[in-house]
Scaffold this active site. Structure first.
Site, mmCIF file in Angstrom:
data_model
loop_
_atom_site.group_PDB
_atom_site.id
_atom_site.type_symbol
_atom_site.label_atom_id
_atom_site.label_comp_id
_atom_site.label_asym_id
_atom_site.label_seq_id
_atom_site.Cartn_x
_atom_site.Cartn_y
_atom_site.Cartn_z
ATOM 1 N N THR A 27 -6.877 17.661 60.063
ATOM 2 C CA THR A 27 -6.122 16.402 60.130
ATOM 3 C C THR A 27 -4.692 16.638 59.674
ATOM 4 O OG1 THR A 27 -8.055 14.994 59.939
ATOM 5 C CG2 THR A 27 -5.996 14.104 59.062
ATOM 6 N N HIS A 176 -17.918 14.343 65.786
ATOM 7 C CA HIS A 176 -17.784 14.495 64.330
ATOM 8 C C HIS A 176 -18.941 13.766 63.642
ATOM 9 C CE1 HIS A 176 -16.218 15.146 60.452
ATOM 10 N NE2 HIS A 176 -14.949 14.838 60.628
ATOM 11 N N ASN A 179 -18.845 14.996 57.035
ATOM 12 C CA ASN A 179 -17.803 14.619 56.065
ATOM 13 C C ASN A 179 -17.738 13.144 55.677
ATOM 14 O OD1 ASN A 179 -17.276 17.281 56.136
ATOM 15 N ND2 ASN A 179 -15.330 17.152 57.227
ATOM 16 N N TYR A 181 -18.207 10.384 57.397
ATOM 17 C CA TYR A 181 -17.739 9.378 58.358
ATOM 18 C C TYR A 181 -18.931 8.671 59.022
ATOM 19 C CZ TYR A 181 -13.374 11.564 57.154
ATOM 20 O OH TYR A 181 -12.307 12.045 56.430
ATOM 21 N N ASN A 236 -16.172 12.396 50.847
ATOM 22 C CA ASN A 236 -15.981 10.953 50.992
ATOM 23 C C ASN A 236 -17.100 10.131 50.350
ATOM 24 O OD1 ASN A 236 -13.391 10.672 52.349
ATOM 25 N ND2 ASN A 236 -14.364 11.785 54.026
#
Ligand code: 8OZ
Length: 364
Positions: A27, A176, A179, A181, A236
């Protein structure tokens, strides 16, 4: 021990990679207005084309899917046109590029959401994490739980973004699922307390990821799809009480779908590889496609794991930031440049497209 190196070609579905080194998604928060990647992104990826495969930065599949400022999307015509510049630049230099498709779920902020709405999640549980918004770091907003009848729309957003990826000239997409999300929020019970068909059992928590993978496979072909997972990463603010059976099941089901690679973050994302006990070999055994290993790899570890048969491809992330010619440097044993953390997220060319190759550094 056989004697394989990372610098030999590898067949990934219909593609021939010139080496086994993959640029991991990174990112960089430099999309322009309309969240469109531009000439700068094209230059950045083209500089790194000697990677066997480039995977782009995480790219949101809808406006709701955004969780950080200035990350690119792939749901408008302008974004498709912007990404076309990137894929053309990479292909002109003989490279191969997948786009990573992303929905952040609860890792977002009302200031990034359409009409200031609450971010969405499997359950209304706020993540213990921060996001980058309004030019600074803020605690993420309180999410709302998705209704059952909204889930087909999320699946469709991934399917449409995959179709857009092909229209933009990508060689494939990475879903994805890692992580912390949205897709991982469904998978891991620390974030998912649903009592419908998408919560509770191992099968139910994997359902959304598998529906997304199946829909994307139907749209663009399984041989053009990778999936990224991070079974034990606490990234996260996420947790999972049963990662081994959960991810053994996911590996089996993704294998049955015939997707081309499984991209596995082994350990804590960007952190220790031994953060929690987990048998990654169990995934390697269950998934018969390409195993792309990620997290803390250097040339020695990657070469050793390759020769032990533990993985086929190896992702390098941060090393690619300061070393556009990373493959050449690893091959020749040249020193690696460090990157400047101050220019990692946001800004322009500085700390993005101005890191020299070895040859350029020699003439400076
Ligand atoms: C760093 C900063 C923001 C997002 C991930 C997409 O962890 C990310 C990300 C990384 O997968």
């Amino acid at each position: 021990m056989t004697d394989m190196t990372l610098f030999e070609p590898y067949a990934l579905g219909p593609l021939t990679l010139p080496n086994r080194i993959v640029m991991a998604p990174l990112t960089r928060n430099r999309a322009g207005s309309g969240l469109v990647p531009g000439e700068l992104a094209a230059a950045y990826y083209a500089q790194r084309t000697s990677a066997g495969l480039l995977i782009t930065e995480a790219t949101q599949v809808s406006a709701q899917a955004q969780g950080y400022q200035d990350t690119p999307g792939l749901y408008t015509q302008a974004q498709i046109a912007g990404w076309r510049k990137v894929t053309d630049a990479v292909h002109a230099k003989g490279g191969r590029i997948f786009v990573q498709l992303w929905h952040v779920g609860r890792v977002s902020h009302v200031d990034l959401q359409p009409e200031g709405a609450a971010p969405v999640a499997p359950s209304a549980i706020r993540a213990a994490t921060k996001t980058f918004v309004n030019n600074g770091f803020s605690t993420v907003s309180e999410p709302r739980a998705l209704e059952l009848d909204e889930l087909p729309g999320i699946v469709n957003d991934f399917r449409q973004a995959a179709a857009n990826a092909i229209a933009a000239g990508f060689d494939g997409v990475e879903i994805h699922g890692a992580n912390g999300y949205l897709l991982e929020q469904f998978i891991k019970d620390g974030a998912n307390q649903r009592s419908d068909a998408y919560g509770g059992s191992v099968e139910n928590r994997a359902r959304l990821l598998l529906e997304v993978a199946a829909a994307v496979a139907q749209e663009i072909g399984a041989e053009r799809i990778g999936v990224r997972i991070s079974p034990v990463s606490p990234a996260n603010g996420i947790s999972c009480s049963d990662p081994q059976p959960q991810y053994n099941y996911i590996a089996e089901r993704l294998n049955a779908l015939g997707i081309v690679y499984l991209h596995v973050v082994e350990g804590a994302t960007g952190g220790p590889r031994d953060v929690a006990p987990f048998d990654f070999d169990a995934l390697r055994t269950r998934f018969e496609g390409t195993y792309l290993a990620n997290n803390g790899y250097d040339l020695d570890l990657a070469t050793a794991r390759l020769n032990m048969g533990k993985a086929d491809l190896f992702a390098f992330g941060r090393a690619f930031i300061g070393n556009p010619d990373l493959v050449e440097r690893l091959k020749t044993g040249a020193p690696l440049a460090q990157f400047n953390p101050a220019t990692l997220y946001g800004g322009g060319a500085q700390g993005y497209t101005d890191y020299p190759t070895l040859a350029e550094a020699a003439t400076e």
